[in-house]
Design a protein around this motif. Structure first.
Motif, short mmCIF file in Angstrom:
data_model
loop_
_atom_site.label_atom_id
_atom_site.label_comp_id
_atom_site.label_asym_id
_atom_site.label_seq_id
_atom_site.Cartn_x
_atom_site.Cartn_y
_atom_site.Cartn_z
N VAL A 169 8.72 11.05 5.99
CA VAL A 169 7.97 11.52 7.02
C VAL A 169 7.22 10.53 7.75
O VAL A 169 7.14 10.62 8.82
CB VAL A 169 6.84 12.72 6.50
N HIS A 170 6.30 9.49 6.81
CA HIS A 170 5.45 8.82 7.74
C HIS A 170 6.04 7.73 8.66
O HIS A 170 5.38 7.37 9.51
CB HIS A 170 4.38 8.38 6.68
N PRO A 171 7.11 7.01 8.03
CA PRO A 171 7.76 6.03 9.04
C PRO A 171 7.89 6.39 10.36
O PRO A 171 7.82 5.95 11.42
CB PRO A 171 8.97 5.66 8.22
N ALA A 172 8.58 7.72 10.61
CA ALA A 172 8.94 8.26 11.80
C ALA A 172 7.62 8.56 12.40
O ALA A 172 7.46 8.44 13.99
CB ALA A 172 10.05 9.20 11.62
N ALA A 173 6.76 9.23 11.91
CA ALA A 173 5.69 9.98 12.38
C ALA A 173 4.46 8.88 12.65
O ALA A 173 3.80 9.38 13.47
CB ALA A 173 5.04 11.17 11.54
N ALA A 174 4.18 7.98 11.75
CA ALA A 174 2.84 7.19 12.09
C ALA A 174 3.08 5.64 11.98
O ALA A 174 2.25 5.04 12.25
CB ALA A 174 2.11 7.44 10.64
N TYR A 175 4.35 5.12 12.10
CA TYR A 175 4.68 3.90 12.37
C TYR A 175 4.62 3.14 13.66
O TYR A 175 4.97 4.14 14.64
CB TYR A 175 6.04 3.51 11.63
N ASN A 176 3.89 2.29 13.77
CA ASN A 176 4.04 1.45 15.16
C ASN A 176 5.00 0.41 15.10
O ASN A 176 4.76 -0.70 14.70
CB ASN A 176 2.69 1.16 15.78
N LEU A 177 6.23 0.44 15.68
CA LEU A 177 7.02 -0.45 15.62
C LEU A 177 7.36 -1.10 16.90
O LEU A 177 8.17 -2.24 17.14
CB LEU A 177 8.50 -0.24 15.15
N ARG A 178 6.61 -0.76 17.87
CA ARG A 178 6.88 -1.34 19.24
C ARG A 178 5.76 -2.51 19.67
O ARG A 178 6.10 -3.64 19.90
CB ARG A 178 6.37 -0.25 20.26
N ASP A 179 4.37 -2.38 19.10
CA ASP A 179 3.50 -3.52 19.50
C ASP A 179 2.35 -3.46 18.21
O ASP A 179 1.21 -3.21 18.44
CB ASP A 179 2.96 -3.39 20.86
N PRO A 180 2.70 -3.43 16.79
CA PRO A 180 1.79 -3.32 15.90
C PRO A 180 0.83 -4.56 15.97
O PRO A 180 1.34 -5.84 16.45
CB PRO A 180 2.77 -3.44 14.57
N ILE A 181 -0.32 -4.43 15.48
CA ILE A 181 -1.27 -5.61 15.36
C ILE A 181 -0.81 -6.57 14.16
O ILE A 181 -0.25 -6.26 13.24
CB ILE A 181 -2.74 -4.87 15.22
N MET A 182 -1.06 -7.93 14.59
CA MET A 182 -1.02 -8.79 13.51
C MET A 182 -2.22 -9.06 12.97
O MET A 182 -3.10 -9.42 13.47
CB MET A 182 -0.15 -10.27 13.91
N LYS A 183 -2.25 -9.20 11.42
CA LYS A 183 -3.46 -9.50 10.72
C LYS A 183 -3.28 -10.31 9.56
O LYS A 183 -2.14 -10.66 8.90
CB LYS A 183 -4.00 -8.28 10.25
N ASN A 184 -4.35 -10.98 9.10
CA ASN A 184 -4.03 -11.62 7.42
C ASN A 184 -4.87 -10.78 6.54
O ASN A 184 -4.82 -11.03 5.22
CB ASN A 184 -4.36 -12.86 7.39
N THR A 185 -5.61 -9.77 6.99
CA THR A 185 -6.43 -9.05 5.85
C THR A 185 -6.42 -7.53 6.73
O THR A 185 -6.81 -7.21 7.76
CB THR A 185 -8.01 -9.58 5.98
N VAL A 186 -6.29 -6.77 5.84
CA VAL A 186 -6.36 -5.15 5.98
C VAL A 186 -6.89 -4.25 5.25
O VAL A 186 -6.72 -4.42 3.94
CB VAL A 186 -5.00 -4.65 6.80
N ALA A 187 -7.56 -3.06 5.52
CA ALA A 187 -8.25 -2.48 4.72
C ALA A 187 -7.15 -1.40 4.22
O ALA A 187 -6.54 -0.70 5.10
CB ALA A 187 -9.55 -1.84 5.24
N VAL A 188 -7.16 -0.94 3.03
CA VAL A 188 -6.75 0.36 2.41
C VAL A 188 -7.60 1.39 2.05
O VAL A 188 -8.45 0.98 1.22
CB VAL A 188 -5.70 0.02 1.21
N HIS A 189 -7.82 2.52 2.72
CA HIS A 189 -8.90 3.27 2.61
C HIS A 189 -8.61 4.13 1.33
O HIS A 189 -7.66 4.46 0.93
CB HIS A 189 -9.14 4.02 4.00
N PRO A 190 -9.90 4.91 0.94
CA PRO A 190 -9.93 5.60 -0.25
C PRO A 190 -8.65 6.87 0.10
O PRO A 190 -8.67 7.59 1.08
CB PRO A 190 -11.34 6.38 -0.22
N PHE A 191 -8.10 7.11 -1.14
CA PHE A 191 -6.94 8.16 -1.01
C PHE A 191 -6.09 7.80 0.01
O PHE A 191 -5.57 8.84 0.54
CB PHE A 191 -7.43 9.36 -1.12
N GLY A 192 -5.90 6.77 0.57
CA GLY A 192 -5.19 6.56 1.71
C GLY A 192 -3.91 5.50 1.64
O GLY A 192 -3.72 4.86 0.65
#
Length: 539
Positions: free
Chosen positions: A460-483
């Motif tokens: 479900v999520h790759p098609a519904a929630a992924y941004n493959l057009r202009d995703p932000i680039m980072k070297n650090t990213v947060a993974v939120h509680p239960f997410g």
């Protein structure tokens, strides 16, 4: 030219020539400069929040000096370890170390630590403009004050069209955010290694540029005796602005535990940079910033010029009473560092230096995994086995933490599609408890493809929630509680690189892994990074 330079770089066998070639090819020899710094690392008494405490300092100060350079410059930092009883290693957070993986400053991964009394020279090229930081990467010394900022300006003419950057400002300030404990890192580390484990607890203060105010000096006789609210070390940091002018505030979080919300009283902020990458500008009244992240924001001094305005940071995303797990692990494996650095062991064929068995890449019951449930297996094994990546492959990350699992997926571009991958956060050992984990990748930037709540569903999520057009680039990213948070990067930087939670205590307790890619393409290793484990005595 950049691609040709990179290809030739991989074929270069001498580390100094490689670094010089890279700088010359990408930026031009005439434009690049060498910027030298001499640092003495020592313990000094400081009072950053008005309470007197020993801190790890650079030339007697914490935070350390801001390193300022221009894109393409070579940075040389001569570090003398005067701690007497402790080793040192310094990581240049956000600097990709292309061609110089041994300068990443990660003890046990890219170098042996700097022994007491010894001097080590970190030499590397800053190949990309932006806002970065540096901090200790040995034990828990980051919590003790060994940290600072790195500012890399755009090389003249590099931005094109006569503009240095895609935004304008009249001046700039650096803002380093930190949390601070009164207990020493020795005490904290001993507690984390104890059975039963003793958690570090919440910080006593929040610091801005190394200054803050402990709100309860009379909480105990010991604290009252060491607290001096008039001490100059804890006088608030002051940022001077001229009415009507626009300023760039470069903000970095080097916190050991806390996620923070930052704001400038009465002023909106326009976010223009994240982790060294320009972003489509957007306006906020306050900004959540997690450990290891950097941002640039623009503010215009357009409020009443007859008064001062406060900069403030507050803890978010944590409940002080939240129990912390002791089985930090991925795929039920808790990470440990070997005595011989991976880079040295792999380059020299020291097969007995770390576990040669491949770490697990999946876990049972993935499709029905309940991220909200208390997990039935509270125990984890320990391992120092690295993940070996095909050089040039695209890597997605698929791993829930506590209880954990990683899943590495490599595929050469233009040959077959890459399957989805995520960092999945789950429940800890106590019911209804989960924490935010900021994950930092050394040696690379990654695309943040998407994020969401609950269990990641690959159908479900790759098609519904992924941004493959202009995703932000980072070297650090947060993974939120239960997410979950999905990232992707290309394994194109020869070396050995840590990927870990940037909360100091969590990495100390095993929340991390190591990637190896193209070590055979790394040039000659400097002998100065050796001397520990199986490299003692020059072997």
């Amino acid at each position: 030219m950049e691609l040709r330079a990179r290809v030739n770089m991989m074929r270069c066998s001498h580390r100094l020539l490689c670094s010089l070639f890279l700088a010359a090819a990408l930026f031009g020899v005439a434009a690049a400069a060498t910027r030298r710094h001499d640092w003495d690392i020592s313990y000094q008494f400081t009072s950053p929040d008005c309470v007197r405490k020993l801190a790890v300092t650079i030339n007697g100060h914490t935070p350390g000096p801001t390193i300022r350079a221009v894109q393409g410059d070579t940075i040389v930092v001569n570090v003398k370890n005067s701690l007497l009883t402790e080793n040192v290693a310094i990581h240049w957070h956000g600097i990709r170390q292309i061609g110089t993986p041994w300068a990443d400053g990660t003890e046990g991964v890219t170098q042996c630590p700097i022994l007491p009394g010894d001097t080590f020279a970190y030499t590397f090229v800053v190949d990309r403009p932006g806002t970065y930081m540096y901090h200790a990467h040995y034990g828990m010394q980051r919590s003790a004050g060994l940290n600072g900022m790195i500012v890399v300006e755009v090389a003249p003419g590099a931005a094109g069209d006569g503009e240095r950057e895609p935004f304008r400002y009249d001046g700039e300030h650096t803002v380093l955010l930190n949390d601070w404990w009164h207990r020493s890192t020795y005490e904290q580390a001993a507690g984390l290694a104890s059975v039963p484990m003793v958690w570090v607890g919440e910080p006593q203060s929040l610091l801005i540029n190394g200054r803050g105010r402990f709100v309860n000096c009379s909480s105990s006789p010991a604290t009252a005796a060491s607290c001096n609210v008039t001490h100059p070390d804890c006088a608030p940091a002051v940022f001077a602005v001229v009415p009507g002018k626009t300023y760039r505030f470069r903000i970095a979080s080097v916190t050991s535990l806390s996620a923070l919300n930052f704001e400038i009283e009465g002023h909106e902020m326009t976010v223009v940079e994240a982790d060294g990458h320009y972003v489509k500008p957007f306006v906020v009244k306050n900004l959540n910033i997690y450990s290891g992240e950097t941002y640039s924001v623009l503010i215009t001094a357009d409020q009443d010029p007859n008064r001062n305005y406060w900069l403030a940071s507050n803890v978010v995303s944590r409940k002080p009473a939240t129990p912390t797990g002791t089985a930090w692990a991925l795929n039920n494996v808790s990470f440990t560092l070997p005595h011989t650095p991976y880079l040295v062991a792999m380059k020299r064929g020291l097969l007995g230096a770390f576990d040669q068995r491949p770490p697990p890449e999946t876990y049972a019951g993935a499709a029905a995994f309940d991220v909200y449930a208390v997990q039935g297996n509270p125990n984890a094994t320990t391992s120092d086995a690295p993940y070996r990546l095909r050089f040039g492959s695209v890597v997605d990350r698929d791993a829930p933490v506590a209880p954990p699992r990683p899943r590495l997926l490599g595929a050469r571009l233009r040959r077959r599609p890459v399957r989805p991958g995520v960092l999945q956060n789950a429940n800890m050992l106590a019911a209804n408890s989960s924490e935010t984990h900021p994950w930092h990748l050394h040696g690379h930037d990654f695309w943040v493809l998407g994020h969401g709540a609950g269990r990641f569903d690959p159908a479900v999520h790759p098609a519904a929630a992924y941004n493959l057009r202009d995703p932000i680039m980072k070297n650090t990213v947060a993974v939120h509680p239960f997410g979950w948070t999905a990232i992707r990067f290309r394994a194109d930087n020869p070396g050995v690189w840590a990927f870990h939670c940037h909360i100091e205590a969590h990495f100390f307790m095993g929340m991390g892994i190591v990637f190896e890619e193209g070590v055979d393409r790394v040039g000659d290793l400097p002998p100065e990074i050796m001397g520990c484990g199986k490299t003692r005595g020059g072997h």
